[in-house]
Design a protein around this motif. Structure first.
Motif, PDB file in Angstrom:
ATOM      1  N   ARG A  47       0.840  -1.277   0.205  1.00  0.00           N
ATOM      2  CA  ARG A  47      -0.086  -0.132   0.015  1.00  0.00           C
ATOM      3  C   ARG A  47       0.792   1.381   0.041  1.00  0.00           C
ATOM      4  O   ARG A  47       0.665   2.121  -0.678  1.00  0.00           O
ATOM      5  CB  ARG A  47      -0.781  -0.045   1.242  1.00  0.00           C
ATOM      6  N   HIS A  51       1.478   3.912  -3.012  1.00  0.00           N
ATOM      7  CA  HIS A  51       1.301   5.524  -2.680  1.00  0.00           C
ATOM      8  C   HIS A  51       2.649   6.139  -3.279  1.00  0.00           C
ATOM      9  O   HIS A  51       2.371   7.228  -3.940  1.00  0.00           O
ATOM     10  CB  HIS A  51       1.038   5.500  -1.264  1.00  0.00           C
ATOM     11  N   GLU A  52       3.745   5.894  -2.977  1.00  0.00           N
ATOM     12  CA  GLU A  52       4.933   6.509  -3.257  1.00  0.00           C
ATOM     13  C   GLU A  52       5.130   6.501  -4.624  1.00  0.00           C
ATOM     14  O   GLU A  52       5.694   7.642  -5.419  1.00  0.00           O
ATOM     15  CB  GLU A  52       6.180   6.021  -2.682  1.00  0.00           C
ATOM     16  N   HIS A  55       3.465   8.995  -6.526  1.00  0.00           N
ATOM     17  CA  HIS A  55       3.993  10.579  -6.776  1.00  0.00           C
ATOM     18  C   HIS A  55       4.629  10.568  -8.050  1.00  0.00           C
ATOM     19  O   HIS A  55       4.440  11.741  -8.543  1.00  0.00           O
ATOM     20  CB  HIS A  55       4.705  10.573  -5.703  1.00  0.00           C
ATOM     21  N   GLY A  86      -6.712   7.230   2.912  1.00  0.00           N
ATOM     22  CA  GLY A  86      -5.317   7.290   3.656  1.00  0.00           C
ATOM     23  C   GLY A  86      -5.135   8.381   4.445  1.00  0.00           C
ATOM     24  O   GLY A  86      -5.670   9.461   4.226  1.00  0.00           O
ATOM     25  N   SER A  88      -2.575  10.216   4.911  1.00  0.00           N
ATOM     26  CA  SER A  88      -1.549  11.369   4.269  1.00  0.00           C
ATOM     27  C   SER A  88      -2.745  12.330   3.757  1.00  0.00           C
ATOM     28  O   SER A  88      -2.590  13.665   3.836  1.00  0.00           O
ATOM     29  CB  SER A  88      -0.785  10.597   3.237  1.00  0.00           C
ATOM     30  N   GLU A 114      -2.099  14.067  -2.351  1.00  0.00           N
ATOM     31  CA  GLU A 114      -1.932  12.929  -1.847  1.00  0.00           C
ATOM     32  C   GLU A 114      -3.004  12.094  -1.805  1.00  0.00           C
ATOM     33  O   GLU A 114      -3.155  11.035  -1.686  1.00  0.00           O
ATOM     34  CB  GLU A 114      -1.745  13.359  -0.208  1.00  0.00           C
ATOM     35  N   CYS A 117      -2.574   9.827  -4.683  1.00  0.00           N
ATOM     36  CA  CYS A 117      -1.716   8.663  -4.320  1.00  0.00           C
ATOM     37  C   CYS A 117      -2.504   7.918  -3.592  1.00  0.00           C
ATOM     38  O   CYS A 117      -2.383   6.447  -3.643  1.00  0.00           O
ATOM     39  CB  CYS A 117      -0.493   9.198  -3.884  1.00  0.00           C
ATOM     40  N   ASP A 118      -3.139   8.115  -2.471  1.00  0.00           N
ATOM     41  CA  ASP A 118      -3.775   7.451  -1.441  1.00  0.00           C
ATOM     42  C   ASP A 118      -4.957   6.722  -2.406  1.00  0.00           C
ATOM     43  O   ASP A 118      -5.184   5.331  -1.863  1.00  0.00           O
ATOM     44  CB  ASP A 118      -4.623   7.992  -0.311  1.00  0.00           C
ATOM     45  N   ALA A 121      -3.329   3.992  -4.277  1.00  0.00           N
ATOM     46  CA  ALA A 121      -2.814   2.709  -3.297  1.00  0.00           C
ATOM     47  C   ALA A 121      -4.018   2.051  -2.871  1.00  0.00           C
ATOM     48  O   ALA A 121      -4.141   0.586  -2.998  1.00  0.00           O
ATOM     49  CB  ALA A 121      -2.137   3.449  -2.199  1.00  0.00           C
ATOM     50  N   TRP A 122      -5.215   2.710  -2.658  1.00  0.00           N
ATOM     51  CA  TRP A 122      -6.257   1.871  -2.273  1.00  0.00           C
ATOM     52  C   TRP A 122      -6.726   0.975  -3.405  1.00  0.00           C
ATOM     53  O   TRP A 122      -6.901  -0.133  -3.016  1.00  0.00           O
ATOM     54  CB  TRP A 122      -7.598   2.818  -2.000  1.00  0.00           C
TER      55      TRP A 122
END
Ligand SMILES: [Zn+2]
Length: 159
Positions: A47, A51-52, A55, A86, A88, A114, A117-118, A121-122
């Motif tokens: 996850r 996310h990273e 970016h 997330g 963040s 953010e 990205c969250d 990731a989700w």
């Protein structure tokens, strides 16, 4: 499942004690540092790494696509939709003022990034429940549709 990504390699290093955050990313150095604690909880490594990586995708998106994402967020805020996908994004959302949004301040642009990205990731880490997933399901569905429609999944997402 994670879509195909296209771009130069990104180096990922695990650090035993990274500091106050679980990850630190340098886009120019194409480097992601992750705190070793992300390995302790099932799914957390994936996850946070996704996310990273997103970016890198965010900075490669066309401006119109980033603006379209901001429209998604504005629609949610207009309806007072709580929560995020997330922490963040969530803490930034909580601190936003109306003028941040109207003037597209640095805080607003950071929140937009953010939350993107969250949300990625989700969607791509492949699990549906987590303490940080607080956005109501109806709006998760809307974000999923946006990501699937706007990321060039078949040709590879530029990173
Ligand atoms: Zn981030």
């Amino acid at each position: 499942m994670l879509p195909r990504l296209s771009g130069r390699p990104i180096r990922v290093e695990i650090r035993r004690c990274l500091g106050p955050h679980l990850a630190a990313t340098s886009i120019p150095r194409r480097l992601v540092l992750l705190d070793a604690s992300v390995l302790h909880r099932r799914g957390e490594f994936e996850r946070i790494l996704i996310h990273e990586i997103f970016h890198f995708a965010w900075v490669r998106l066309p401006n119109a696509t980033r603006q379209s994402w901001e429209e998604v967020l504005i629609t949610e805020l207009d309806r007072n939709v709580p929560g995020e996908l997330g922490w963040s994004a969530e803490w930034r959302k909580c601190k936003l003022s109306r003028s941040d949004r109207q003037s597209r301040t640095r805080a607003w642009r950071r929140y937009a990034c953010e939350s993107f990205c969250d949300s990625a990731a989700w969607l791509f880490a492949g699990f549906r429940t987590h303490d940080d997933f607080t956005l109501p399901p109806r709006f998760r569905h809307f974000r999923r549709n946006w990501l699937e429609a706007n990321l060039p999944v078949s040709s590879g997402v530029p990173i």
